[in-house]
Write a protein that holds these residues in place. Structure first.
Motif, PDB file in Angstrom:
ATOM      1  N   ALA A   9      -0.681 -14.169  10.678  1.00 18.88           N
ATOM      2  CA  ALA A   9      -2.008 -14.424  11.173  1.00 18.88           C
ATOM      3  C   ALA A   9      -2.894 -14.327   9.904  1.00 18.88           C
ATOM      4  O   ALA A   9      -2.917 -13.402   9.009  1.00 18.88           O
ATOM      5  N   SER A  10      -3.794 -15.276   9.958  1.00 21.95           N
ATOM      6  CA  SER A  10      -4.669 -15.369   8.516  1.00 21.95           C
ATOM      7  C   SER A  10      -5.635 -13.977   8.518  1.00 21.95           C
ATOM      8  O   SER A  10      -5.859 -13.489   7.502  1.00 21.95           O
ATOM      9  N   ARG A  56       1.652 -14.718   2.086  1.00 26.28           N
ATOM     10  CA  ARG A  56       3.215 -15.124   2.140  1.00 26.28           C
ATOM     11  C   ARG A  56       3.882 -13.832   2.688  1.00 26.28           C
ATOM     12  O   ARG A  56       3.607 -12.872   2.180  1.00 26.28           O
ATOM     13  N   ALA A  57       4.896 -14.066   3.467  1.00 28.83           N
ATOM     14  CA  ALA A  57       5.949 -13.339   3.859  1.00 28.83           C
ATOM     15  C   ALA A  57       7.244 -13.523   3.975  1.00 28.83           C
ATOM     16  O   ALA A  57       7.576 -14.718   4.560  1.00 28.83           O
ATOM     17  N   VAL A  58       8.150 -12.655   3.482  1.00 35.13           N
ATOM     18  CA  VAL A  58       9.599 -13.055   3.682  1.00 35.13           C
ATOM     19  C   VAL A  58      10.450 -11.746   4.300  1.00 35.13           C
ATOM     20  O   VAL A  58       9.928 -10.516   3.932  1.00 35.13           O
ATOM     21  N   GLU A  59      11.234 -11.932   5.243  1.00 35.92           N
ATOM     22  CA  GLU A  59      12.098 -10.813   5.699  1.00 35.92           C
ATOM     23  C   GLU A  59      13.568 -10.882   5.386  1.00 35.92           C
ATOM     24  O   GLU A  59      13.932 -11.943   5.479  1.00 35.92           O
ATOM     25  N   ALA A  60      13.840  -9.749   4.951  1.00 32.34           N
ATOM     26  CA  ALA A  60      15.252  -9.689   4.665  1.00 32.34           C
ATOM     27  C   ALA A  60      15.928  -8.394   5.332  1.00 32.34           C
ATOM     28  O   ALA A  60      15.298  -7.331   5.877  1.00 32.34           O
ATOM     29  N   ARG A  61      17.156  -8.627   5.698  1.00 37.01           N
ATOM     30  CA  ARG A  61      18.053  -7.670   6.233  1.00 37.01           C
ATOM     31  C   ARG A  61      19.252  -7.209   5.581  1.00 37.01           C
ATOM     32  O   ARG A  61      20.002  -8.075   4.881  1.00 37.01           O
ATOM     33  N   TRP A  62      19.625  -5.978   5.640  1.00 37.83           N
ATOM     34  CA  TRP A  62      20.917  -5.406   5.040  1.00 37.83           C
ATOM     35  C   TRP A  62      21.321  -4.146   5.659  1.00 37.83           C
ATOM     36  O   TRP A  62      20.711  -3.404   6.426  1.00 37.83           O
ATOM     37  N   THR A  63      22.762  -3.888   5.511  1.00 41.88           N
ATOM     38  CA  THR A  63      23.281  -2.705   6.164  1.00 41.88           C
ATOM     39  C   THR A  63      23.599  -1.891   4.767  1.00 41.88           C
ATOM     40  O   THR A  63      24.205  -2.181   4.189  1.00 41.88           O
ATOM     41  N   PHE A  66       3.028  -5.219  11.435  1.00 34.08           N
ATOM     42  CA  PHE A  66       2.671  -6.460  10.434  1.00 34.08           C
ATOM     43  C   PHE A  66       1.488  -6.859  10.869  1.00 34.08           C
ATOM     44  O   PHE A  66       0.675  -7.456  10.176  1.00 34.08           O
ATOM     45  N   ASP A  67       1.363  -7.418  12.275  1.00 31.95           N
ATOM     46  CA  ASP A  67       0.333  -8.024  12.868  1.00 31.95           C
ATOM     47  C   ASP A  67      -0.890  -7.345  13.007  1.00 31.95           C
ATOM     48  O   ASP A  67      -1.913  -8.059  12.828  1.00 31.95           O
ATOM     49  N   SER A  68      -0.744  -6.178  12.638  1.00 32.08           N
ATOM     50  CA  SER A  68      -2.262  -5.398  12.719  1.00 32.08           C
ATOM     51  C   SER A  68      -2.838  -5.132  11.714  1.00 32.08           C
ATOM     52  O   SER A  68      -3.687  -4.474  11.497  1.00 32.08           O
ATOM     53  N   ILE A  69      -2.180  -5.570  10.557  1.00 35.16           N
ATOM     54  CA  ILE A  69      -2.871  -5.329   9.042  1.00 35.16           C
ATOM     55  C   ILE A  69      -4.049  -6.227   9.242  1.00 35.16           C
ATOM     56  O   ILE A  69      -4.103  -7.345   9.390  1.00 35.16           O
ATOM     57  N   ARG A  70      -5.182  -5.276   8.256  1.00 41.98           N
ATOM     58  CA  ARG A  70      -6.370  -5.972   8.242  1.00 41.98           C
ATOM     59  C   ARG A  70      -6.832  -5.615   7.054  1.00 41.98           C
ATOM     60  O   ARG A  70      -6.719  -4.336   6.574  1.00 41.98           O
ATOM     61  N   PRO A  71      -7.420  -6.548   6.183  1.00 42.65           N
ATOM     62  CA  PRO A  71      -8.069  -6.152   4.614  1.00 42.65           C
ATOM     63  C   PRO A  71      -9.398  -5.339   4.782  1.00 42.65           C
ATOM     64  O   PRO A  71     -10.195  -5.411   5.851  1.00 42.65           O
ATOM     65  N   LEU A  72      -9.415  -4.412   4.180  1.00 45.36           N
ATOM     66  CA  LEU A  72     -10.535  -3.548   4.097  1.00 45.36           C
ATOM     67  C   LEU A  72     -11.575  -4.279   3.224  1.00 45.36           C
ATOM     68  O   LEU A  72     -11.120  -4.914   2.187  1.00 45.36           O
ATOM     69  N   ALA A  95     -10.282 -14.127   0.154  1.00 48.07           N
ATOM     70  CA  ALA A  95     -10.715 -15.122   0.484  1.00 48.07           C
ATOM     71  C   ALA A  95     -10.429 -15.670   1.985  1.00 48.07           C
ATOM     72  O   ALA A  95      -9.430 -15.436   2.408  1.00 48.07           O
ATOM     73  N   GLY A  96     -11.376 -16.332   2.368  1.00 51.08           N
ATOM     74  CA  GLY A  96     -11.220 -16.767   3.864  1.00 51.08           C
ATOM     75  C   GLY A  96     -11.576 -15.754   4.745  1.00 51.08           C
ATOM     76  O   GLY A  96     -11.541 -15.952   5.921  1.00 51.08           O
ATOM     77  N   HIS A  97     -12.254 -14.617   4.169  1.00 50.95           N
ATOM     78  CA  HIS A  97     -12.720 -13.505   5.098  1.00 50.95           C
ATOM     79  C   HIS A  97     -14.211 -13.193   5.138  1.00 50.95           C
ATOM     80  O   HIS A  97     -14.330 -11.939   4.842  1.00 50.95           O
ATOM     81  N   LYS A  98     -15.059 -13.994   5.130  1.00 50.97           N
ATOM     82  CA  LYS A  98     -16.422 -13.924   5.049  1.00 50.97           C
ATOM     83  C   LYS A  98     -16.883 -12.911   6.022  1.00 50.97           C
ATOM     84  O   LYS A  98     -17.625 -12.023   5.735  1.00 50.97           O
TER      85      LYS A  98
END
Length: 191
Positions: A104-105, A111-118, A164-170, A180-183
């Protein structure tokens, strides 16, 4: 041995409110600590742990069976892009999959990328899901580790997604410009 607590970690540059919101002033963001997860003291970046009911970790040098660990943050000298950060991790463990992750903006993530490994080097079957993301032009990562044999393994990726979805900029806090974009994101404790 690391001690567990859920009150404050202000010496490390972050605090947890009574409602479970973690505010990381050094990284200029906040996020909601997932239900059932506890903050581990004494870490430069936020480290959370989920333990089986009634159990407590004695040491986190290796991941105890039945536990999951979630770490989020940025180590400033580690890498200058998420590609460089991913390459550092790929050297230790080949990724079994990667994918772009929608966000979400309101998170301030661009940008975000998910990677998985064992990781079978420490303990056979230790699974890691990492979300590498760009926040305020800097590379960050959130790492979730658990055992594939853990009976609660299906719950852990959902906790990572909720965090991850709950991250908010201070914004408005010392050193935290409005992204930018968070007036409307001028509240000091994030959205």
């Amino acid at each position: 041995m690391l001690s567990l607590f859920g009150a404050t970690a202000s010496a490390q540059g972050y605090d947890v409110s009574a409602t479970g919101k973690l505010v990381d002033k050094d990284s200029c963001y906040s996020f909601q600590v997932p239900a059932g997860w506890k903050l581990v003291a004494g870490n430069p970046i936020p480290l959370l742990i989920s333990a089986p009911p009634g159990e407590r970790a004695r040491s986190l040098q290796t991941l105890p069976r039945g536990f999951a660990i979630l770490a989020i943050g940025r180590r400033s000298g580690e890498a200058k892009s998420i590609e460089a950060l991913m390459e550092l991790r790929r050297r230790a463990n080949a990724f079994s999959s990667t994918r772009s992750v929608a966000h979400a903006s309101a998170t301030g993530i661009t940008r975000a990328v998910e990677a998985r490994w064992t990781d079978n080097a420490n303990e056979p079957g230790e699974q890691t899901i990492a979300r590498f993301f760009v926040f305020r032009g800097q590379p960050f990562a959130a790492y979730l580790s658990f055992y594939q044999s853990d009976r609660r393994r299906s719950q852990y990726p959902m906790a990572l997604a909720r965090l991850f979805d709950s991250i908010r900029p201070l914004a408005g806090a010392t050193g935290c410009p409005v992204p930018a974009g968070h007036k409307d994101a001028r509240r000091i404790h994030g959205g």
